[in-house]
Design a protein around this motif. Structure first.
Motif, PDB file in Angstrom:
ATOM      1  N   HIS A  65      50.407 -29.612  17.037  1.00 41.18           N
ATOM      2  CA  HIS A  65      49.405 -30.162  17.949  1.00 41.18           C
ATOM      3  C   HIS A  65      48.105 -30.433  17.210  1.00 41.18           C
ATOM      4  N   CYS A 102      44.309 -30.829  17.639  1.00 36.66           N
ATOM      5  CA  CYS A 102      43.301 -30.464  18.631  1.00 36.66           C
ATOM      6  C   CYS A 102      42.223 -31.533  18.744  1.00 36.66           C
ATOM      7  N   SER A 126      38.680 -28.427  22.411  1.00 37.37           N
ATOM      8  CA  SER A 126      39.720 -27.442  22.128  1.00 37.37           C
ATOM      9  C   SER A 126      39.096 -26.113  21.739  1.00 37.37           C
ATOM     10  N   HIS A 168      40.388 -24.110  19.840  1.00 33.75           N
ATOM     11  CA  HIS A 168      40.741 -23.858  18.443  1.00 33.75           C
ATOM     12  C   HIS A 168      39.852 -24.642  17.479  1.00 33.75           C
TER      13      HIS A 168
END
Ligand SMILES: [Zn+2]
Length: 147
Positions: free
Chosen positions: A39, A41, A45, A47
């Motif tokens: 994925h 981001c 996000s 993350h």
């Protein structure tokens, strides 16, 4: 006329589960049951914007983490009605857990049905939390103690 050059192609030879460390090679049937998530981001996000997430999980670890909330579509031994009932049951149980209280007989029935499903899945689920939380709510509603 065509001229050729040799190129090197890389392929995945072995997968290692990022959770339990199980390894599988191309010849293993488990190799093809690994679940990989990649994925990228985006903005917002947790993350970090622009970060890349990647995980490879064996089917057991994946099921332990997500089996209970997974939507499974396609050939199944479970009838569509039963699948839909289980989905409805899971969502209703989630509402009860969010409310942290059972207030009537209908909610008690939902919780008990969900406890049955979770109880049956206990040996393959790594997350028995929902089971115990629901049991506690049922026992609180019924006025008994689990201990
Ligand atoms: Zn694993």
């Amino acid at each position: 006329m065509r001229h050729f050059r040799n190129i090197t192609v890389k392929e995945i030879s072995t997968l290692t589960c990022d959770s339990c460390g199980e390894q599988a090679t191309q010849g293993d049937y488990t190799f093809h049951e690994f679940i990989t998530v990649n994925h990228h981001c985006g903005f917002g996000s947790m993350h970090g914007d622009g970060k890349q997430l990647s995980i490879d999980l064996c089917q057991q670890c994946f099921f332990g983490m997500c089996g209970d909330i997974l939507t499974v579509i396609g050939p199944t031994y479970e009838s569509p009605e039963r699948f839909e009932n289980n989905t409805r049951l899971r969502l209703a149980a989630r509402n009860i857990l969010l409310a942290k209280k059972i207030t009537n007989k209908e909610e008690e029935t939902i919780a008990l049905k969900r406890v049955n499903v979770l109880w049956d899945a206990q040996h393959i689920s790594a997350e028995p939390n929902e089971l115990y939380q629901l049991m506690d709510l049922v026992f609180t509603y019924q006025g008994v103690s689990r201990n």
